[in-house]
Write an enzyme that holds these catalytic residues in place. Structure first.
Site, PDB file in Angstrom:
ATOM      1  N   HIS A  57      22.271 -40.308   2.512  1.00  0.00           N
ATOM      2  CA  HIS A  57      23.638 -39.852   2.806  1.00  0.00           C
ATOM      3  C   HIS A  57      23.612 -38.427   3.345  1.00  0.00           C
ATOM      4  O   HIS A  57      22.880 -37.577   2.839  1.00  0.00           O
ATOM      5  CB  HIS A  57      24.494 -39.885   1.541  1.00  0.00           C
ATOM      6  CG  HIS A  57      24.718 -41.247   0.987  1.00  0.00           C
ATOM      7  ND1 HIS A  57      25.831 -42.009   1.296  1.00  0.00           N
ATOM      8  CD2 HIS A  57      23.977 -41.996   0.136  1.00  0.00           C
ATOM      9  CE1 HIS A  57      25.761 -43.163   0.653  1.00  0.00           C
ATOM     10  NE2 HIS A  57      24.646 -43.181  -0.050  1.00  0.00           N
ATOM     11  N   ASN A  89      28.660 -43.871   6.469  1.00  0.00           N
ATOM     12  CA  ASN A  89      29.933 -43.646   5.777  1.00  0.00           C
ATOM     13  C   ASN A  89      30.206 -42.166   5.551  1.00  0.00           C
ATOM     14  O   ASN A  89      30.405 -41.698   4.440  1.00  0.00           O
ATOM     15  CB  ASN A  89      29.982 -44.423   4.458  1.00  0.00           C
ATOM     16  CG  ASN A  89      28.754 -44.206   3.589  1.00  0.00           C
ATOM     17  OD1 ASN A  89      27.776 -43.610   4.024  1.00  0.00           O
ATOM     18  ND2 ASN A  89      28.811 -44.702   2.380  1.00  0.00           N
ATOM     19  N   ASP A 144      27.451 -50.160   4.032  1.00  0.00           N
ATOM     20  CA  ASP A 144      27.016 -49.513   2.796  1.00  0.00           C
ATOM     21  C   ASP A 144      28.066 -49.659   1.691  1.00  0.00           C
ATOM     22  O   ASP A 144      28.439 -48.700   1.026  1.00  0.00           O
ATOM     23  CB  ASP A 144      26.707 -48.031   3.041  1.00  0.00           C
ATOM     24  CG  ASP A 144      25.988 -47.395   1.863  1.00  0.00           C
ATOM     25  OD1 ASP A 144      25.207 -48.107   1.212  1.00  0.00           O
ATOM     26  OD2 ASP A 144      26.211 -46.196   1.593  1.00  0.00           O
ATOM     27  N   ASP A 295      17.753 -43.038  -0.932  1.00  0.00           N
ATOM     28  CA  ASP A 295      19.189 -43.111  -1.223  1.00  0.00           C
ATOM     29  C   ASP A 295      19.716 -41.730  -1.604  1.00  0.00           C
ATOM     30  O   ASP A 295      20.573 -41.594  -2.483  1.00  0.00           O
ATOM     31  CB  ASP A 295      19.480 -44.122  -2.326  1.00  0.00           C
ATOM     32  CG  ASP A 295      20.888 -44.722  -2.209  1.00  0.00           C
ATOM     33  OD1 ASP A 295      21.516 -44.555  -1.154  1.00  0.00           O
ATOM     34  OD2 ASP A 295      21.358 -45.336  -3.183  1.00  0.00           O
TER      35      ASP A 295
END
Length: 416
Positions: A57, A89, A144, A295
């Protein structure tokens, strides 16, 4: 980029070897030496191809206080990742060509940034994006998020089949995916709302049927349960074109640690039992699980310093991944070094099939000192976020050098 590295243990999943040998690299490609090039003595080090991360992210665009693309790239490089793949996202989501073009042009030279495009506008699961327009700018697609519309997913798989881009799906049933911990005795004792393992297993079964129906290759993200591993294993035996990954956090933590109610231990999917963890290790050993993803999820101090049930899930991981995996899995013998490196470098590169990481010439080379001790705190990290259960603790093992293309970064002790 020409260099020599001597006196080091070389773990090379492309060659399938783990042994002490010299490494000679000319123009980014391993060759038979010696060369007339700078030589580094790596006694006690472990070296291998640069790591490739399947999903992380970024705070940018939208939440630069959490993480910028530059800090993300610097953190990745400090952790030995020469390629990193950014999830879509963000705010706004990566669903427009102009956004993708701008981010591509502003990418940091510290490491290679790859972008995943959204499947639906705003990653909201409603209207599909114009995948054909986005395809040249992305290495794959994902929303996601837990799956809520299986018919829509089927259409997207069929529509993108000819594009040759991997589709990343998080196999969770949205209707069952409501809670803060895995449904178990631990959750009951702690008074936490439990998510049944069926949230994962029923979604995997549905997804395998869609793959069987469409013939589209799919990557399953964030596998977390023993039953989930078994279902994926059966799907692979049947010859379905699937790959899957597990996060670093689910390999090194279990739900037993939740009794501390440390908000940095809230993950999504939630941490599993010891049996789940051991099944994940076994899945890596037998090849059911292809890759390990960071992640990496940065949050600000204010966002993460909340009660366990109110804090957003996830933690930063890029700079901690290799030290934790080596000390927690390789040293005790749960995984061998070659299996670990394969899951961190070779297999993710093949899943992405991006031109910059499809062979070892483009992944670069890193050196890791498994005996280097260091403390997880601000002056030793490149990420902007302190969201980690390891904050203030001492870890063993650190990446000390990275060679990539024409760039060489020394990360030896005292320079971070």
């Amino acid at each position: 980029m020409d260099f020599g590295l001597t006196g080091t243990r070389v773990v090379d999943p492309w060659r399938g070897t783990d042994r002490h040998e010299e490494v000679w690299v000319r123009h980014g490609e391993r060759v038979t030496g010696p060369l007339e090039a700078p030589v580094t003595e790596g006694h006690g080090w472990v070296s291998g191809p640069g790591l490739v991360d399947l999903y992380a992210h970024s705070g940018e665009p939208g939440h630069e206080r959490r993480e910028t693309l530059e800090s993300l790239a610097q953190a990745a490089r400090a952790g030995g990742y020469t390629h990193i793949t950014v999830l879509p996202n963000t705010e706004p989501a990566l669903d427009q060509v102009n956004q993708l073009r701008a981010l591509s042009n502003n990418a940091s030279p510290a490491t290679r940034l790859h972008l995943l495009g959204a499947m639906t506008q705003g990653c909201k699961g409603e209207k599909l994006v114009e995948a054909g327009e986005l395809s040249p700018w992305v290495v794959g697609f994902t929303d996601d998020r837990p799956v809520s519309n299986w018919q829509q997913l089927r259409y997207f798989l069929e529509y993108t089949l000819a594009m040759g881009k991997p589709i990343f799906v998080w196999p969770r049933q949205a209707q069952l995916h409501r809670g803060t911990a895995l449904e178990s005795a631990t959750a009951l004792v702690l008074g936490l709302t439990g998510i049944p393992e069926a949230a994962e297993t029923t979604a995997i079964e549905m997804l395998l049927e869609l793959v069987r129906l469409t013939g589209a290759p799919v990557h399953l993200m964030r596998l977390s349960t023993a039953r989930g591993v078994d279902l994926v294993r059966k799907g692979k035996v049947q010859g379905l074109p699937i790959s899957c990954s597990v996060t670093v956090s689910h390999l090194i933590h279990t739900e037993a640690e939740l009794f501390s109610l440390d908000p940095h231990l809230r993950f999504d999917p939630p941490l599993g039992s010891t049996a789940d963890q051991q099944a994940l290790w076994a899945g890596l050993r037998d090849g059911t699980i292809d890759a390990i993803a960071s992640d990496h999820t940065p949050w600000t101090y204010a966002e993460k310093t909340l009660p366990f049930t109110q804090t957003p899930p996830g933690a930063v991981m890029l700079e901690l991944a290799l030290p934790l995996l080596w000390s927690r899995l390789v040293v005790p013998g749960h995984l061998d070094a070659l299996t670990l490196w394969r899951a961190l470098s070779l297999n993710p590169a093949h899943i992405l099939d991006a031109k910059f990481c499809s062979d070892p010439e483009h992944t670069g080379w890193i050196a890791f000192d498994p005996e280097h001790t260091w403390q997880v705190k601000e002056r030793n990290l490149h990420t902007l976020s302190a969201a980690t259960p390891w904050w203030g603790k001492t870890l063993k093992g650190r990446v000390v050098a990275v060679w990539q293309q024409k760039m060489h970064t020394s990360l030896a002790a005292g320079t971070l």
